[in-house]
Design an enzyme around this catalytic site. Structure first.
Site: not given
Lengths: 626, 159, 565
Positions: C277, C280, C297, C318, C354, C357, C362, C501
């Site tokens: 990151e 980037e 994230c 990002s 998650k 996710e 992907e 988190c």
């Protein structure tokens, strides 16, 4: 567009002249009640006949008067709904009752052409004929102040309102008094909010006036949801300008420039009349950005409810105007600090605002001369149920129930025995009074003492054929349906109270149920979030207080003393009357009736489901219900 | 079913897109379509930038909003206190019986009638009353109600 | 400021917003089912009623403390009313406590016990309503809903989504998505905060521990587990350890005891994320944009952006995968092609999103296998440890497995708390690697609990404007103000859960004071670690040199195509 005080005065004079030019005025009641009875047909028919006869009819009050004419107009509710459609003849003060289209020819011929009365249309009581409206006992005992112009003027005409002295209070407030003084005056008058707990209106206005926030609102609660109450509807329909005037004056007092009127969905006519009144007032420069050239702005908005009783509660009402679910919120903050759109808000009901112009125009002393020391003024009540004269009445605060029910209401329908009267409706804190309480005086404080609110002012009279347990069940059904569902005691509690009452009414109740009911009612009234929830249990608490024996009869003896609860009825056949035709046995859906032809039949009470089919079918009146 | 969403947009634009106008928008849409179809509510939510759940939430809170298509004639039987003590329930029972309806099934299959109760119409002086498409019929009895329905069916009464 | 009397005790009040907060201050926990200090006051459960000196009752959550006010918190009348309210709630509630997911943590159960509700006298005509198991993250059981509205408010007020709302009214009222749709058919972003605040078992986090047990007992599977930073400072609470204790070593031991083959620390891949990151960001600086760069994230944030702000996807946001998926790619590279023992890659996360996710296309291999098979929550891990009968509190600590046995840098650890990602990335970007600069970063304003934090820091002569938000409502407000030209930032960190988190919905439920301890524990760990820079971590060097080998784009970045159907 009137741009100054002088212009308003001149306009008023012109309106007065126009009104005076009408040598006879026919006011056809166009309140919801009379409209339902066909009054609009009567109105149209009267116009048609006059036109046929080439009489000079004027339907709208024109500013320019060329010649004398006959005014035919639609008025608001007179309150004597039982006798509708009503037609009032001015300046004679005659009141014709139950007028139909067939009477119109005679009315025009006799009254309009010759100035004579149609006597058969007058009110008769105890053999006496009453010509004039205000001689009728129903009206004679009343003090019609707030409702004074309802029924007396064309509800759709700002000109008539102005001709009759309308907007003089606004004039005074704008040009002579100013906000501070208006607050003072209203506070001194002792005017208390007519919709709920009776909070002093002037105090409330002054609180809003003191807030730092620049934007404030005036909100009129026209969500008169109590079953059996329709005072506010009558004002909105019959004299909308009176209420608008009150709101603008409140705007001056609280330094607010926007008014919201929340009208319940069931009142389409009120909305129509209010819209028209607002348009007319705007056109006259009495509402809008620059009222009578003073630079004071006041915009009026109408919000129509969508069918939720709970929106009569202040914070639920503002939530509804904001486009949300009408659920009451916790306080603080109070409405005067953060009400509509989170801004300081004056929230009063229709009747309260309608009182305001009278106080400003006639002064504090005049107002305080009516009613009691702590509750000055009058109160409008809707008196309905098993009473002879149902309708809308206005009496000074402090009158007794007996005066209202017997003197004005004419006593119980069909001369039955009086049993109870329910006051205030579910939101006012429904109290059921028995015979012993008939001399109870009605004002804010006396009612507060017995745990009720004057509320909106519905009075439902019940006769001896009313079962009080069933009435409690009915109310619980109502509050249960109308509970917003937010707080636990009201949402779950009303459901369970109804459930227990249903059980009792069905003859399946026990003494433990009665105990649980009482305990539950106590919790609901003590812990519910909003005023409506807190009073939701009142029908139970008050019927338990005054009619406990009726509950006991249902639970222990399995009998309904009023003979209402069908599950507790027993049917039997009178041997002396039964001819043995067998018709009842054929009609019985459960085969509970048996017997030999031509000799008396019998009902097996074990099998009987109390449907009453046998009784309805018997040609000899031999089936008796106990 | 397809709905004229352009017409819905016109209604929204006329009322204003702010969230406070949601109830007014729903009222006006219902006046047009006689009920609030899900697709339309979703469209309103998107246009007014309100969550769909909120629109649904408001629509289901108020008695007057209907999520199902209603009949051509909406009969509302008043069961306010005054009407109740003057025996409104037998009228309701009769009307439902005649039209083969119930609390759960308020609309006839031919979409001609919808029968509802209403808590108070404010016409207590004329109790018991019912309304057909907002026209008030006073002092009803089960017999009068039966006749009324017959008259509506035969086109003798306009409501 | 003033004094009031609670149960005849003179108590000073300051800025408490209601008397419930005042009673809490003196150690009286009034019963409540709908009050959260961090949400608006709803006042519906009526359990926190107190009795005033006139014998009247007031809800403590919505009554301001007043000078000289006298209240009692536990009179016989109050107990009676509370009991009745509980009885009413229980009458309409599923009462299969023993088989309920929430048993033991259910507040209704706790209060019923506390007030001794022994029987329910009302008739039972509950009809079983179907469960909604459509969501990857949560299960909604309407039979257990008590209509407290906590989920409705958290979704609306904190996430700005309003997926759940009340429908109908009175006793017909229910909480549901629009049209009673299942959650999967809504715009729910799987943050799970509704489940976190739910006092009963009406909304629970999906329990996937049985699947995990199956893997653990399958000898043909190689089970590799990664554990996220925020987990270590919350799990201990479940076993009576002081709040904020770092229990990473015990977690490793417990997992090993349960049969896990390898345990790694997601901090390692957080370091990888930092490196990528930061790279980037510097590329964007060189190319002149696009700015701001949003962090990537948080899977709930990604899903939110896909729904509400598709213009940001694959552009301002990002392209870095989340640390979990980066590690997933590395683990797959290392063990994914073992023909003898099939790899099962598991993550233990503070997060419910998650779970969604891991199922995204992907993050699925060409052969259809998920890169990370399963994401368990902190709470699920706690339950597994309890299942296994492990005495966690007294467990010895064990080291992580090679090749990642060092466990990452301090910069990776603070990923678990709001502001941590931004701080770590800037720390990495700046050429100034002095301790003084690290300290300056700390004070610049990215740390702390505010839902929006703004900071400007000088990075090698360039002023970098940073915004850090937690809660998607705060993110939305920020985007709106940026779109209106009222605010400008170079880098924006977004986390959906309260304070990042550590407040994840997969954690044992925590309000502010407890979250503070978790945040402090993470910052303390950063302090204590010798390696402060992600790129200086020898494991990072190893990964980039030996595993990734210039396949950064393929392995560590992602192109989201939810909107490209």
């Amino acid at each position: 567009m009137l741009a100054s005080r002088q212009e308003l005065t001149a306009f008023r004079e012109a309106c007065k002249a126009a009104l005076n030019a009408q040598k006879i005025r026919i006011l056809v009641c166009a309140g919801t009640g009379c409209v339902a009875g066909g009054s609009l047909d009567v109105y149209q028919r009267l116009i048609d006949i006059c036109k046929e006869k080439q009489l000079p009819v004027s339907i709208e009050l024109e500013e320019e008067v060329e010649h004398e004419s006959i005014g035919i107009k639609k008025s608001g509710c007179h309150g004597f709904c039982e006798m509708g459609p009503l037609v009032k003849i001015e300046p004679m003060g005659w009141l014709y009752l139950k007028v139909s289209v067939n009477d119109c020819e005679e009315i025009v011929e006799k009254t309009v052409v010759h100035g004579e009365p149609v006597e058969r249309l007058f009110y008769v009581q105890d053999g006496k004929t009453y010509e004039k409206q205000f001689d009728i006992p129903f009206y004679e005992k009343q003090t019609r102040v707030v409702l004074g112009q309802c029924g007396q003027i064309d509800a759709d005409s700002i000109r008539e309102y102005i001709a009759e002295g309308g907007y003089t209070a606004l004039e005074k407030a704008l040009f002579e008094m100013g906000g501070e003084q208006v607050c003072d005056e209203i506070e001194k008058s002792g005017l208390r909010g007519r919709g709920g707990g009776g909070y002093p209106a002037g105090k409330k206005w002054a609180q809003v006036r003191r807030q730092k926030e620049e934007v404030r609102y005036i909100v009129c609660n026209g969500d008169e949801g109590d079953p059996g109450a329709f005072m506010d509807r009558s004002i909105m329909e019959g004299n909308p300008h009176r209420m608008l005037e009150g709101m603008v004056i409140a705007g001056i007092a609280a330094d607010a420039h926007d008014g919201y009127i929340y009208v319940r969905a069931e009142y389409p006519l009120a909305v129509k009349r209010l819209k028209r009144a607002i348009e007319e007032a705007e056109a006259c420069g009495i509402l809008g950005e620059n009222i009578l050239g003073t630079g004071f702005a006041f915009r009026m908005h109408i919000n129509q409810g969508a069918g939720a009783f709970v929106c009569g509660e202040g914070s639920a009402l503002t939530a509804s105007i904001e486009g949300d679910r009408g659920m009451p919120r916790v306080k603080p903050p109070r409405t005067v600090e953060a009400g509509l759109f989170g801004k300081p808000t004056v929230l009063n009901n229709v009747e309260t605002f309608a009182n305001v112009p009278l106080i400003i125009a006639n002064g504090v002393d005049w107002y305080r001369s009516i009613g009691t020391e702590t509750s000055p003024g009058t109160k409008a009540f809707a008196i309905t149920g098993n009473v002879k004269n149902t309708g809308l009445v206005e009496i000074p605060m402090g009158a007794t129930l007996r005066e209202i029910i017997f003197d004005i209401g004419g006593g119980i329908k069909n001369d039955e025995e009086f049993k109870a009267v329910q006051i205030g409706g579910p939101s006012g804190g429904c109290l059921t009074f028995g015979k012993e309480q008939l001399d109870f005086t009605l004002d804010f404080d006396s009612l507060k003492k017995v745990g009720a609110m004057i509320g909106s002012g519905g009075l439902v009279v019940m006769d001896e054929h009313t079962c009080m347990v069933e009435v409690a069940r009915f109310f619980m059904n109502f509050t249960q349906n109308e509970s917003c569902g937010k707080c636990v005691p009201c949402r779950e509690g009303t459901k369970r109270m109804r459930e227990i009452l249903e059980k009792i009414v069905a003859g399946k109740g026990t003494l433990e149920d009665l105990e649980l009911l009482e305990e539950l009612a106590e919790t609901v009234s003590k812990t519910a979030l909003c005023g409506l929830g807190k009073t939701a249990a009142n029908p139970i608490l008050s019927t338990l207080k005054y009619f406990k024996d009726e509950y006991i009869a249902h639970v222990v003896d399995k009998k309904c003393p009023a003979g209402v609860c069908s599950a507790l009825k027993t049917f039997r056949i009178d041997e002396t009357k039964c001819r043995g035709c067998s018709l009842c046995a054929k009609k019985c859906p459960v085969g509970a009736i048996s017997g030999e032809l031509k000799s008396p039949f019998v009902i097996d009470s074990e099998k009987c489901i109390q449907c009453g089919a046998c009784q309805a079918s018997c040609n000899f009146g031999a089936v008796i219900c106990e | 079913m397809e709905f004229d969403l352009k017409r819905i947009d016109e209604i929204i634009d006329a009322c204003g897109c702010e969230a406070k106008n949601l109830i007014t928008v729903l009222q006006n849409v219902q006046a047009e379509l006689r009920y609030l179809p899900n697709e339309v509510m979703e469209h309103i939510a998107k246009r007014m930038d309100i969550s769909v759940a909120k629109v649904f939430s408001v629509a289901t809170f108020y008695e007057n909003f209907s999520l199902n298509a209603k009949g051509e004639y909406v009969i509302k039987i008043c069961d306010g206190t005054a009407c109740h003590v003057r025996k409104s329930i037998p009228i309701l029972t009769k009307v439902r019986e005649l039209l083969e309806l119930s609390e759960e099934k308020p609309t006839t299959d031919d979409m001609m009638f919808t029968v509802e109760t209403v808590s108070c119409l404010g016409a207590c002086g004329l109790a018991p009353v019912l309304t057909v498409n907002d026209k008030v019929f006073p002092a009803m009895t089960p017999e009068k109600a039966e006749q009324l329905i017959q008259d509506i069916k035969e086109g003798k009464i306009e409501c | 400021m003033g004094f009031m009397y609670i149960d005849d005790m003179k108590v000073e009040f300051e800025n408490e917003k209601n008397i419930l907060e005042v009673t809490r201050k003196i150690g009286i926990e009034l019963p409540t089912l709908c009050y959260y200090s961090e949400l608006s006051t709803y006042g519906a459960c009526r359990m926190c009623m107190v009795e005033n000196e006139r014998g009247g009752f007031e809800a403590a959550c919505s009554t301001l403390p007043r000078e000289g006010m006298r209240i009692k918190t536990n009179t016989p009348a109050l107990i009676k009313h509370r009991r009745m309210i509980l009885e009413l709630l229980l009458a309409a509630h599923c009462r299969d406590c023993t088989t309920c997911d929430k048993s033991g943590a259910c507040r209704l159960q706790e209060l019923a016990l506390r007030y001794g509700v022994k029987s329910v006298r009302f008739e039972d005509h509950r009809q079983k309503k179907p469960l909604d198991t459509s969501s990857k993250s949560i299960v909604r059981d309407p039979n257990k809903c008590i209509l407290c509205g906590d989920c409705v408010r958290v979704c609306r007020e904190k996430q700005g989504l309003g997926i759940l709302d009340f429908a109908y009214r009175g006793s017909k009222m229910r909480v549901m998505p629009a049209f009673d749709r299942c959650i999967a058919d809504t715009d729910c972003v799987n943050c799970g905060q509704c489940a976190a605040v739910c006092p009963t078992g009406a909304i629970t986090v999906k329990d996937e521990t049985d699947i995990m047990w199956k893997y653990l007992n399958d000898p043909t599977k190689r089970v590799v587990v990664q554990v996220a930073p925020a987990v270590r400072v919350a799990l201990g609470e479940q076993f009576g350890l002081p709040e904020g204790t770092n229990v990473m070593g015990k977690i490793v031991k417990a997992l090993k005891m349960m049969g896990v083959d390898k345990v790694f620390d997601t901090v390692v891949s957080a370091d990888m994320t930092v490196v990528e990151e930061a790279g980037e960001f510097l590329e964007r600086v060189a190319a002149g944009g696009p700015f701001p760069m949003f962090t990537s994230c948080c899977p709930a944030w990604i899903k939110y952006a896909e729904i509400k702000h598709p213009e940001l996807i694959n552009k301002n946001i990002s392209s870095c995968k989340s640390p979990m998926q980066m590690f997933g790619a590395v683990i797959d590279e290392l063990y994914g092609n073992d023909s003898e023992r099939e790899l099962v890659s598991i993550a233990v996360m503070p997060c419910t999103a998650k779970k969604y996710e891991v199922s995204r296309p992907e993050f699925t291999r060409k052969d259809g296998k998920r890169i990370v098979e399963l994401s368990l929550t902190t709470q699920e891990l706690a339950n597994m440890i309890k299942n296994a009968g492990i005495d966690f509190a007294n467990l010895e600590e064990e080291f992580l497995d090679a090749p990642f046995d060092m466990g990452g840098s301090g910069a990776g650890v603070i990923f678990g708390v709001t502001g941590g990602v931004a701080e770590a990335v800037i720390r990495e970007c700046a050429k100034d690697k002095t301790t003084a600069y690290i300290k300056e970063m700390r004070e610049v304003g990215v740390r702390g609990k505010k839902s929006l934090k703004e900071a400007v820091i000088n990075v090698d002569g360039r002023e970098v404007r940073i915004a850090v938000v937690h809660g998607l409502k705060a993110a939305e407000d920020l985007i709106v103000s940026m779109n209106q030209g009222e605010a400008y930032y170079d880098i924006v960190e977004v986390m959906a859960c309260p304070e990042g988190c550590i407040g994840g919905a997969g954690q044992p439920f925590a309000l502010r004071p407890r979250r503070d301890k978790r945040a402090k524990a993470l910052y303390r760990t950063d302090n204590d670690m010798s390696v402060k820079y992600s790129s200086k971590n020898p494991e990072t060097v190893y990964v980039f040199d030996e595993v990734i080998k210039d396949r950064n784009h393929e392995m560590l970045h992602v192109h989201y195509h939810r909107n490209e159907k």
